[in-house]
Enzyme design. Structure first.
Site, PDB file in Angstrom:
ATOM      1  N   GLY A 246      48.010  94.461  45.188  1.00 19.84           N
ATOM      2  CA  GLY A 246      47.079  93.367  44.953  1.00 19.84           C
ATOM      3  C   GLY A 246      46.718  93.065  43.522  1.00 19.84           C
ATOM      4  O   GLY A 246      46.065  92.057  43.246  1.00 19.84           O
ATOM      5  N   GLU A 288      50.537 100.519  46.342  1.00 21.59           N
ATOM      6  CA  GLU A 288      51.701  99.681  46.709  1.00 21.59           C
ATOM      7  C   GLU A 288      51.783  98.407  45.871  1.00 21.59           C
ATOM      8  O   GLU A 288      51.676  97.300  46.399  1.00 21.59           O
ATOM      9  CB  GLU A 288      51.607  99.284  48.188  1.00 21.59           C
ATOM     10  CG  GLU A 288      51.659 100.436  49.155  1.00 21.59           C
ATOM     11  CD  GLU A 288      51.520  99.978  50.600  1.00 21.59           C
ATOM     12  OE1 GLU A 288      52.058 100.662  51.473  1.00 21.59           O
ATOM     13  OE2 GLU A 288      50.870  98.938  50.859  1.00 21.59           O
ATOM     14  N   ARG A 328      55.651  78.420  45.465  1.00 25.48           N
ATOM     15  CA  ARG A 328      54.254  78.828  45.290  1.00 25.48           C
ATOM     16  C   ARG A 328      53.310  77.694  44.880  1.00 25.48           C
ATOM     17  O   ARG A 328      52.195  77.618  45.396  1.00 25.48           O
ATOM     18  CB  ARG A 328      54.143  80.008  44.314  1.00 25.48           C
ATOM     19  CG  ARG A 328      54.786  81.279  44.871  1.00 25.48           C
ATOM     20  CD  ARG A 328      54.573  82.497  43.976  1.00 25.48           C
ATOM     21  NE  ARG A 328      53.199  82.952  43.987  1.00 25.48           N
ATOM     22  CZ  ARG A 328      52.310  82.737  43.025  1.00 25.48           C
ATOM     23  NH1 ARG A 328      52.654  82.074  41.939  1.00 25.48           N
ATOM     24  NH2 ARG A 328      51.090  83.176  43.129  1.00 25.48           N
ATOM     25  N   TYR A 332      50.367  77.436  47.498  1.00 25.79           N
ATOM     26  CA  TYR A 332      49.016  77.896  47.146  1.00 25.79           C
ATOM     27  C   TYR A 332      48.387  77.121  45.998  1.00 25.79           C
ATOM     28  O   TYR A 332      47.358  77.528  45.479  1.00 25.79           O
ATOM     29  CB  TYR A 332      49.013  79.352  46.647  1.00 25.79           C
ATOM     30  CG  TYR A 332      49.887  80.359  47.300  1.00 25.79           C
ATOM     31  CD1 TYR A 332      49.737  80.664  48.652  1.00 25.79           C
ATOM     32  CD2 TYR A 332      50.822  81.074  46.550  1.00 25.79           C
ATOM     33  CE1 TYR A 332      50.518  81.654  49.226  1.00 25.79           C
ATOM     34  CE2 TYR A 332      51.592  82.062  47.126  1.00 25.79           C
ATOM     35  CZ  TYR A 332      51.440  82.340  48.469  1.00 25.79           C
ATOM     36  OH  TYR A 332      52.203  83.320  49.032  1.00 25.79           O
ATOM     37  N   CYS A 359      62.700  66.469  47.955  1.00 22.30           N
ATOM     38  CA  CYS A 359      62.159  65.204  48.436  1.00 22.30           C
ATOM     39  C   CYS A 359      60.766  65.394  49.025  1.00 22.30           C
ATOM     40  O   CYS A 359      60.555  65.216  50.233  1.00 22.30           O
ATOM     41  CB  CYS A 359      63.111  64.581  49.443  1.00 22.30           C
ATOM     42  SG  CYS A 359      64.621  64.095  48.629  1.00 22.30           S
ATOM     43  N   GLU A 360      59.848  65.786  48.174  1.00 22.65           N
ATOM     44  CA  GLU A 360      58.450  65.982  48.532  1.00 22.65           C
ATOM     45  C   GLU A 360      57.652  65.617  47.288  1.00 22.65           C
ATOM     46  O   GLU A 360      57.942  66.144  46.211  1.00 22.65           O
ATOM     47  CB  GLU A 360      58.149  67.466  48.830  1.00 22.65           C
ATOM     48  CG  GLU A 360      58.952  68.094  49.927  1.00 22.65           C
ATOM     49  CD  GLU A 360      58.291  67.969  51.291  1.00 22.65           C
ATOM     50  OE1 GLU A 360      57.049  67.944  51.342  1.00 22.65           O
ATOM     51  OE2 GLU A 360      59.032  67.891  52.281  1.00 22.65           O
ATOM     52  N   TYR A 388      57.616  87.007  44.290  1.00 16.90           N
ATOM     53  CA  TYR A 388      57.349  86.016  45.339  1.00 16.90           C
ATOM     54  C   TYR A 388      57.933  84.650  45.029  1.00 16.90           C
ATOM     55  O   TYR A 388      57.330  83.624  45.310  1.00 16.90           O
ATOM     56  CB  TYR A 388      55.831  85.900  45.607  1.00 16.90           C
ATOM     57  CG  TYR A 388      55.211  87.215  45.973  1.00 16.90           C
ATOM     58  CD1 TYR A 388      55.496  87.807  47.200  1.00 16.90           C
ATOM     59  CD2 TYR A 388      54.382  87.901  45.101  1.00 16.90           C
ATOM     60  CE1 TYR A 388      54.954  89.036  47.538  1.00 16.90           C
ATOM     61  CE2 TYR A 388      53.847  89.129  45.426  1.00 16.90           C
ATOM     62  CZ  TYR A 388      54.138  89.690  46.655  1.00 16.90           C
ATOM     63  OH  TYR A 388      53.612  90.909  46.980  1.00 16.90           O
TER      64      TYR A 388
HETATM   65  C1  LIG Z   1      52.293  92.378  49.801  1.00 15.15           C
HETATM   66  C2  LIG Z   1      51.878  93.767  49.995  1.00 15.15           C
HETATM   67  C3  LIG Z   1      51.724  94.618  48.897  1.00 15.15           C
HETATM   68  C4  LIG Z   1      51.947  94.169  47.474  1.00 15.15           C
HETATM   69  O1  LIG Z   1      50.975  93.305  47.003  1.00 15.15           O
HETATM   70  P1  LIG Z   1      51.000  92.799  45.476  1.00 15.15           P
HETATM   71  O2  LIG Z   1      49.873  91.873  45.403  1.00 15.15           O
HETATM   72  O3  LIG Z   1      52.300  92.176  45.227  1.00 15.15           O
HETATM   73  O4  LIG Z   1      50.784  94.018  44.618  1.00 15.15           O
HETATM   74  C5  LIG Z   1      51.386  95.919  49.149  1.00 15.15           C
HETATM   75  N1  LIG Z   1      51.190  96.370  50.402  1.00 15.15           N
HETATM   76  C6  LIG Z   1      51.321  95.574  51.474  1.00 15.15           C
HETATM   77  C7  LIG Z   1      51.121  96.128  52.823  1.00 15.15           C
HETATM   78  C8  LIG Z   1      51.660  94.251  51.313  1.00 15.15           C
HETATM   79  O5  LIG Z   1      51.773  93.468  52.382  1.00 15.15           O
END
Ligand SMILES: *Cc1c(COP(=O)(O)O)cnc(C)c1O
Length: 444
Positions: A246, A288, A328, A332, A359-360, A388
């Site tokens: 995140g 993660e 993206r 978003y 075409c958008e 992403y």
């Molecule tokens: C997408 C995701 C992440 C990675 O998130 P980032 O914002 O790219 O760091 C980690 N864990 C899980 C379960 C995810 O779905």
């Protein structure tokens, strides 16, 4: 500026250079649109994460940010674990000889085939998202006579400060076992009752592109208090806590995201404090990160084409990419910055809107950016495009997905070949019943 933390620089020919190579030359050699990735910066980010977390646990790179065989190999070379969310990502990792034991398998609706593949490969941890999955894993594991190590994904009910579409830990979320209504506790009980499952710990992931650290702290606090309740109820100490990803990155020059060690320290401090008050041992943590490892290393390279001026309204500059390689902005409202790679130090002369070729009308990559005067053939390079984007690319309008090259120390390596029209046509079929021959035969 935020975009020159890696090897990117402006050379004496007024050109943007990455990995010791001129971007306009890369564009000429590999074609456009092109994804150029600064290999050293990816490695540097891996090392930053590894150092920051060394005393607390593991880093599992979230493959969905950018998943190819070369990327999986690099992640293994750097000593990180891997987080996958599909059979396709798992297969990619295994094809790159990524050790299954170091793989975490997330996802909110894993199929029986995906679970079977993961269990047979003996991935390190299955992160279980729901009750159906718990039953399916037990069944598959029993049939294969295997023990499966699991984490339970819980939904802590935290609204992270980011776009609604990339919040994942709020009460109204499709992911995980909800804490607030007792579902998460029921999942713990259910997991403990399964003979082929070993409950190793919990996982949460509250969202992506988060700048403020307080939602990370809030999620950690609420989860430790849940671990304390589990301890009281079952006498069970969960040894692992996976705190998801995140961490936000800079997309614009003025963005100011928290750093890796700020996030790690905040999470560690919160968990340590609340474990101490509850008499729990400090768990092994898993982080993660996806975006923060690979996002800043990517540069999307486009060639300028048509210009449309609407006096008093706007000037559109069309490039040869768009929402098919970067959805993206349309998805978003994400904002981006750009450099003109062949006039990198020229002063800004006009404010333009960079449009894609889909075409958008919503296919706008950058609305209102001040750039040097653009001519057809100029090369635009957009920073912070490593996460992403390639993984979200599509074939909308039957455009081919770009090539991806890693650049490092004067060398460029193709890690994904440019898609071709033949690739697009490969799976198309025309019903045999429509053949003229066939119709004539039927008429006889
Ligand atoms: C997408 C995701 C992440 C990675 O998130 P980032 O914002 O790219 O760091 C980690 N864990 C899980 C379960 C995810 O779905």
């Amino acid at each position: 500026m935020n975009f020159f933390n890696g090897t990117a620089t402006i050379n004496s020919d007024n050109q943007l250079e990455i990995g010791g190579l001129s971007v306009p030359e890369l564009a000429a050699r590999f074609g456009t649109p092109l994804y150029v990735m600064d290999e050293m910066l990816i490695r540097q980010n891996c090392r930053l994460w590894k150092q920051a977390t060394a005393n607390y646990g593991t880093v599992a790179y979230a493959a969905k940010a950018f998943c190819t065989k070369a990327m999986c190999r690099l992640i293994h070379q750097e000593g990180l674990a891997l987080d996958v969310v599909s059979g396709g990502e798992l297969a990619t990792a295994l094809a790159a000889d990524f050790p299954a034991q170091l793989i975490y398998f997330n996802g909110n609706n894993k199929s029986a085939a995906e679970l079977r593949l993961a269990i047979q490969a003996q991935v390190g941890r299955l992160v279980v998202d729901n009750f159906l999955e718990l039953e399916m894993i037990e069944q598959i594991a029993a049939r294969l006579k295997q023990q499966v190590d699991i984490l339970l994904r819980i939904c802590p009910g935290i609204e992270a400060d980011t776009h609604e579409y990339i919040q994942t830990g709020q009460l109204d979320s499709k992911f995980g076992f909800t804490l607030a209504n007792g579902q998460a506790m029921a999942a713990v009980e259910a997991a403990l009752s399964k003979r082929h499952l070993r409950l190793r710990g919990l996982q949460y992931h509250i969202g992506s592109q988060i700048f403020a650290l307080d939602s990370h702290a809030a999620a950690a606090k609420i989860t430790v208090s849940f671990m304390a309740t589990i301890y009281k109820k079952f006498g069970l100490t969960l040894a692992e806590l996976d705190v998801g990803g995140g961490l936000g990155i800079s997309y614009l020059p003025d963005d100011n995201p928290a750093g890796v060690s700020d996030l790690v320290q905040t999470v560690v401090h919160t968990i340590r404090t609340h474990c101490a008050t509850s008499g729990l041992a400090f768990p092994t943590l898993v982080f993660e990160p996806g975006r923060s490892i690979v996002g800043p290393a990517g540069w999307a390279v486009y060639r300028v084409g048509a210009r449309k001026e609407i006096p008093g309204v706007r000037t559109y500059i069309a490039v040869d990419g768009g929402l098919f390689d970067n959805p993206r902005p349309a998805l978003y409202g994400s904002q981006y910055f750009a450099f003109v790679a062949n006039k990198a130090n020229d002063p800004a002369e006009e404010t333009v809107t960079i449009a894609g070729k889909c075409c958008e009308s919503g296919d706008i990559l950058i609305k209102d950016i001040a750039l040097p005067r653009l001519e057809p053939g100029d090369i635009i390079a957009m920073p912070s495009t490593g996460a992403y984007q390639y993984t979200m690319a599509s074939n909308y309008n039957r455009f081919c997905r770009p090539a991806v090259v890693f650049v490092n120390n004067g060398e460029a390596y193709t890690v994904v070949k440019r898609e071709t029209i033949e690739d697009l046509l490969r799976n198309d079929l025309i019903p045999r019943a429509w053949d003229k021959e066939h119709l004539l035969r039927a008429a006889r």
